[in-house]
Motif scaffolding. Structure first.
Motif, mmCIF file in Angstrom:
data_model
loop_
_atom_site.group_PDB
_atom_site.id
_atom_site.type_symbol
_atom_site.label_atom_id
_atom_site.label_comp_id
_atom_site.label_asym_id
_atom_site.label_seq_id
_atom_site.Cartn_x
_atom_site.Cartn_y
_atom_site.Cartn_z
ATOM 1 N N PRO A 84 -29.744 -7.679 36.115
ATOM 2 C CA PRO A 84 -28.963 -8.361 37.151
ATOM 3 C C PRO A 84 -27.574 -7.749 37.313
ATOM 4 C CG PRO A 84 -29.073 -9.695 35.157
ATOM 5 C CD PRO A 84 -30.004 -8.545 34.948
ATOM 6 N N ASP A 85 -26.854 -8.242 38.339
ATOM 7 C CA ASP A 85 -25.545 -7.687 38.672
ATOM 8 C C ASP A 85 -24.430 -8.168 37.749
ATOM 9 O OD1 ASP A 85 -26.786 -6.516 40.857
ATOM 10 O OD2 ASP A 85 -26.304 -8.177 42.197
ATOM 11 N N ASP A 86 -24.693 -9.181 36.923
ATOM 12 C CA ASP A 86 -23.607 -9.856 36.204
ATOM 13 C C ASP A 86 -23.455 -9.386 34.759
ATOM 14 O OD1 ASP A 86 -25.967 -10.877 35.319
ATOM 15 O OD2 ASP A 86 -25.402 -12.992 35.511
ATOM 16 N N GLY A 87 -23.648 -8.111 34.494
ATOM 17 C CA GLY A 87 -23.487 -7.588 33.146
ATOM 18 C C GLY A 87 -22.022 -7.449 32.757
ATOM 19 N N GLU A 88 -21.788 -6.997 31.533
ATOM 20 C CA GLU A 88 -20.433 -6.788 31.032
ATOM 21 C C GLU A 88 -20.323 -5.376 30.466
ATOM 22 O OE1 GLU A 88 -19.503 -9.811 28.214
ATOM 23 O OE2 GLU A 88 -19.528 -11.419 29.709
ATOM 24 N N ALA A 89 -19.138 -4.798 30.611
ATOM 25 C CA ALA A 89 -18.911 -3.425 30.169
ATOM 26 C C ALA A 89 -18.055 -3.400 28.910
ATOM 27 C CB ALA A 89 -18.222 -2.626 31.270
ATOM 28 N N GLU A 90 -18.276 -2.354 28.113
ATOM 29 C CA GLU A 90 -17.445 -2.067 26.947
ATOM 30 C C GLU A 90 -16.957 -0.626 27.024
ATOM 31 O OE1 GLU A 90 -18.874 -4.829 23.196
ATOM 32 O OE2 GLU A 90 -19.625 -2.782 23.359
ATOM 33 N N ALA A 91 -15.724 -0.420 26.615
ATOM 34 C CA ALA A 91 -15.172 0.927 26.564
ATOM 35 C C ALA A 91 -15.077 1.373 25.113
ATOM 36 C CB ALA A 91 -13.791 0.968 27.215
ATOM 37 N N VAL A 92 -15.510 2.580 24.848
ATOM 38 C CA VAL A 92 -15.387 3.183 23.520
ATOM 39 C C VAL A 92 -14.298 4.250 23.621
ATOM 40 C CG1 VAL A 92 -16.555 4.409 21.667
ATOM 41 C CG2 VAL A 92 -17.812 2.744 23.040
ATOM 42 N N ILE A 93 -13.226 4.049 22.851
ATOM 43 C CA ILE A 93 -12.024 4.873 22.964
ATOM 44 C C ILE A 93 -11.807 5.631 21.664
ATOM 45 C CG2 ILE A 93 -9.539 4.835 23.422
ATOM 46 C CD1 ILE A 93 -10.029 2.031 24.699
ATOM 47 N N GLU A 94 -11.615 6.918 21.790
ATOM 48 C CA GLU A 94 -11.309 7.744 20.619
ATOM 49 C C GLU A 94 -9.790 7.781 20.425
ATOM 50 O OE1 GLU A 94 -12.799 12.052 19.061
ATOM 51 O OE2 GLU A 94 -11.713 12.037 20.978
ATOM 52 N N ILE A 95 -9.327 7.291 19.275
ATOM 53 C CA ILE A 95 -7.912 7.277 18.948
ATOM 54 C C ILE A 95 -7.599 8.533 18.129
ATOM 55 C CG2 ILE A 95 -6.019 5.966 17.926
ATOM 56 C CD1 ILE A 95 -7.444 4.517 20.209
ATOM 57 N N VAL A 96 -6.631 9.310 18.598
ATOM 58 C CA VAL A 96 -6.264 10.564 17.939
ATOM 59 C C VAL A 96 -4.920 10.378 17.247
ATOM 60 C CG1 VAL A 96 -5.840 13.032 18.251
ATOM 61 C CG2 VAL A 96 -7.469 11.848 19.741
ATOM 62 N N SER A 97 -4.854 10.694 15.948
ATOM 63 C CA SER A 97 -3.607 10.583 15.186
ATOM 64 C C SER A 97 -3.519 11.736 14.196
ATOM 65 C CB SER A 97 -3.546 9.242 14.448
ATOM 66 O OG SER A 97 -4.563 9.171 13.468
ATOM 67 N N ASP A 98 -2.411 11.789 13.469
ATOM 68 C CA ASP A 98 -2.228 12.859 12.481
ATOM 69 C C ASP A 98 -3.277 12.794 11.377
ATOM 70 O OD1 ASP A 98 -0.063 13.731 13.897
ATOM 71 O OD2 ASP A 98 1.412 12.655 12.671
ATOM 72 N N SER A 99 -3.805 11.602 11.126
ATOM 73 C CA SER A 99 -4.782 11.447 10.052
ATOM 74 C C SER A 99 -6.216 11.689 10.504
ATOM 75 C CB SER A 99 -4.666 10.043 9.447
ATOM 76 O OG SER A 99 -4.884 9.063 10.452
ATOM 77 N N GLY A 100 -6.418 11.956 11.780
ATOM 78 C CA GLY A 100 -7.767 12.230 12.262
ATOM 79 C C GLY A 100 -8.097 11.467 13.528
ATOM 80 N N ARG A 101 -9.375 11.295 13.763
ATOM 81 C CA ARG A 101 -9.864 10.621 14.968
ATOM 82 C C ARG A 101 -10.740 9.432 14.571
ATOM 83 N NH1 ARG A 101 -9.974 14.187 19.720
ATOM 84 N NH2 ARG A 101 -8.837 16.099 19.182
ATOM 85 N N THR A 102 -10.507 8.305 15.223
ATOM 86 C CA THR A 102 -11.327 7.109 14.999
ATOM 87 C C THR A 102 -11.729 6.544 16.350
ATOM 88 O OG1 THR A 102 -9.365 5.670 14.932
ATOM 89 C CG2 THR A 102 -10.188 6.535 12.814
ATOM 90 N N GLU A 103 -12.770 5.723 16.360
ATOM 91 C CA GLU A 103 -13.228 5.089 17.593
ATOM 92 C C GLU A 103 -12.930 3.602 17.567
ATOM 93 O OE1 GLU A 103 -17.317 5.863 18.353
ATOM 94 O OE2 GLU A 103 -16.915 7.773 19.359
ATOM 95 N N ALA A 104 -12.507 3.087 18.703
ATOM 96 C CA ALA A 104 -12.285 1.659 18.876
ATOM 97 C C ALA A 104 -13.088 1.185 20.076
ATOM 98 C CB ALA A 104 -10.802 1.362 19.085
ATOM 99 N N THR A 105 -13.703 0.037 19.970
ATOM 100 C CA THR A 105 -14.504 -0.530 21.055
ATOM 101 C C THR A 105 -13.814 -1.775 21.588
ATOM 102 O OG1 THR A 105 -16.543 0.287 20.049
ATOM 103 C CG2 THR A 105 -16.759 -1.454 21.691
ATOM 104 N N ALA A 106 -13.702 -1.859 22.879
ATOM 105 C CA ALA A 106 -13.015 -2.997 23.497
ATOM 106 C C ALA A 106 -13.770 -3.447 24.736
ATOM 107 C CB ALA A 106 -11.580 -2.623 23.856
ATOM 108 N N SER A 107 -13.717 -4.735 25.025
ATOM 109 C CA SER A 107 -14.282 -5.257 26.261
ATOM 110 C C SER A 107 -13.541 -4.639 27.439
ATOM 111 C CB SER A 107 -14.141 -6.785 26.285
ATOM 112 O OG SER A 107 -14.560 -7.299 27.535
#
Length: 294
Positions: A117-140
């Protein structure tokens, strides 16, 4: 032998056995696997600008509420209404979002998934880049204007229409100033279903010759059945809606035409783009027709 009468050596062996047995009975629990967690300082929204419509793209707006800058690398959006993942348009790029600021990151939208159906929900997966490396964060990733639901509905309706006929703009013939140009719409039956192409609406840049101001539809009333096989070519008589130069220079949606259709007696509206090459020809013609073209 009573415990109190045991020789010292035997007592030592018994105590050692008790200690070892106790250690074996209560092993240390395994360390849980680390799970990436959303970054509370980042909030996400989905938006679609007018310039994003033709190339089927969208913007992931990431806002940074922290007191330090955040650098993000890969960004993708997962939504059940799409048949795949929306990926960052420019792969490998990193964006630094200042403290208290935001950034719009463009993603390419995949094809829609019409089994949901048309009423789904999205999530964004964001790669955070820092001096200590890269991590992923998931947010609505909410969509405040509801463009995803509207896009899903239109394109799934167009999918039903194309079960009956393929629709495409296949030619453009420019005209002298004061005369209508011809935009060619080809309707090719598939022999699988039926649909009615009711008409085409004007855009913010292009009008139809002979269509009065109180009319919002250039009627076609073209009905396609499962028995039809021959393509039908319709010539749409175009004139510019307006002749101010910035209307052409800033055009975003002027060559995306809303088409009203009926499928199984159900009315609806789909959008059909002329394509980038034909868009350039039409904009050049509008400039010449209006007298400000180069």
């Amino acid at each position: 032998m009573p415990w109190r009468d045991a020789p010292p050596r035997v007592t030592a062996i018994l105590v050692c056995a008790i200690v070892l047995t106790g250690c074996a009975a209560t092993p240390s629990p395994p360390e849980p696997a680390p799970t990436p967690a959303p970054t509370p300082a980042l909030t996400v929204e989905l938006h679609q600008l007018r310039s994003d419509v033709a190339p089927r793209q969208a913007q992931v707006r990431i806002s940074n509420a922290s007191d330090t800058a955040v650098t993000v690398g890969d960004v993708h959006v997962e939504d059940p209404r799409f048949d795949g993942t929306a990926q960052r348009v420019i792969a490998g790029r990193a964006s630094t979002i200042p403290a208290g600021g935001s950034a719009d990151i463009r993603v390419q939208l995949p094809e829609v998934e019409c089994s949901v159906p048309d009423d789904g929900e999205a999530e964004a997966v964001i790669e955070i880049v820092s001096d200590s490396g890269r991590t992923e964060a998931t947010a609505s990733a909410p969509d405040p204007l509801g463009f995803v639901a509207a896009l899903h509905a239109r394109e799934c309706l167009l999918e039903r229409v194309t079960d009956a006929a393929a629709l495409a703009f296949t030619g453009f013939t420019p005209s002298p100033s004061g005369e209508p140009a011809a935009l060619e719409l080809t309707v090719t039956p598939t022999g699988k279903a039926e649909a009615t192409l009711v008409g085409v609406e004007r855009t913010n840049l292009l009008d139809f010759d002979g269509l009065s101001a109180d009319q919002d539809l250039y009627r076609l009333d073209l009905h396609v059945t499962a028995d039809d096989a021959d393509p039908v070519v319709v010539q749409l008589p175009l004139t510019p809606t307006r002749c101010d130069p910035h209307a052409v220079q800033e055009d975003k949606r002027g060559t995306i035409f809303p088409l009203r259709i009926e499928v199984d007696g159900e009315p609806g509206e789909v959008e059909l783009f002329v394509g980038e090459e034909m868009r350039g020809k039409i904009l050049t013609w509008v400039g010449a027709w209006c007298g400000f073209g180069g």
